[in-house]
Design an enzyme around this catalytic site. Sequence first.
Site, short mmCIF file in Angstrom:
data_model
loop_
_atom_site.label_atom_id
_atom_site.label_comp_id
_atom_site.label_asym_id
_atom_site.label_seq_id
_atom_site.Cartn_x
_atom_site.Cartn_y
_atom_site.Cartn_z
N ASP A 1 0.83 -1.22 0.00
CA ASP A 1 0.00 0.00 0.00
C ASP A 1 0.86 1.27 0.00
OD1 ASP A 1 -2.12 -1.86 0.42
OD2 ASP A 1 -1.89 -1.68 2.59
N GLU B 1 -11.57 -0.05 -3.11
CA GLU B 1 -10.71 0.52 -2.05
C GLU B 1 -9.54 1.24 -2.71
OE1 GLU B 1 -9.37 -2.89 0.22
OE2 GLU B 1 -8.14 -3.65 -1.42
#
Length: 366
Positions: free
Chosen positions: A60, A267
């Site tokens: 991420d 997301e």
Amino acid sequence: MFLPKSLSFYTAALVLSLVFTRCNNAETPATAEPANTDSSAAKTNDYLSQPLVSHIYTADPSAHVFNGRFYIYPSHDTATGTPENDNGDHFNMMDYHILSMDSIGGPVTDHGVALDIKNIPWAGRQLWAPDAAFANNTYYLYFPVKDKQDVFRIGVASSSKPEGPFVAEKDPLKGSYSIDPCVFKDDDGKYYLYFGGIWGGQLQRWNNNKYDAAGSLCKPEEPAILPRVARLSPDMKSFAEPVKEVKLVDEKGNTYFEKDNDKRFFEAAWLHKYKGKYYFSYSTGDTHNICYATGDSPYGPFTYKGILLKPVDGWTNHHSIVEKDGKWYLFYHDVQLSGKTHLRNVKVAPLQYNEDGTIQTLSARK
Ligand code: FUB
């Protein structure tokens, strides 16, 4: 849950990857975590780029340029042995390490633990994808973590240095929820926080900013759940306005349905600006694309333009986009080092715009 494509590594390829991976462990001792020794291996040179570090697992990556240097704010994946499920319990991260480098391809510094879950007074479990911003002569780290009631909220911590250590506020941002914060600074100096993620990210439990523990995922024919945005107050620790939905539309201006799961939001929101246009990019989750959409305002609506990054090795796909010295880069992750969904490694590749402002699609494998 979707099974990651089989990827693994010959032992030799692992050794090669360790040689090619540029990391500086001077500030952090190596963490013993399992490496991929599976024999049905993908070769190192099958990949578009190599992991930025290999002594810890990272995911991420939210990248920024501060003081002329790349700072990468990743999740720190850890093998805690938590069983895998659709809620993502196996992503059971405990702290953050910030990475930095002067240039792409140069040595990468791991600055050690920047924030530990035990120092976040309200935190329960699972430190997921963070982001950072600079304002008020201070660096702010925004992070999602489940509170003690097991509800994801977004917290903020501050530091005088981009690499931390960061000190967390005693409560989450009031009115915040779900996961994957992304902070965008507009040219007029205003900051916006984008966030949200369905499934394990719990966005389906929030309707009109109200929590419903029984909130469920949409049926295929229902409108898709939308990401959220709110402008930040000048103190960077609160919302300046009620949280709004971010509209994603097709070329005809129609919003998507849950069944459009190769395009609808799941997301990993990111917002950047290129030649005066706002680019909203995100993961489609269960179809594993990073898509992008463009608009004329930080609030959208954003019109779908295409796939920015095709599915990578592993279930999750999460990215950031940053410019340095006139060149644009895509930071992303895959599971090249481990072959395991929850033990990922961050990477970077150049991003190319076409003359018309569209972005060339990248594949993480050659
Ligand atoms: O790292 C945990 C979660 O996986 C992130 O919050 C999502 O974006 C996905 O990458």
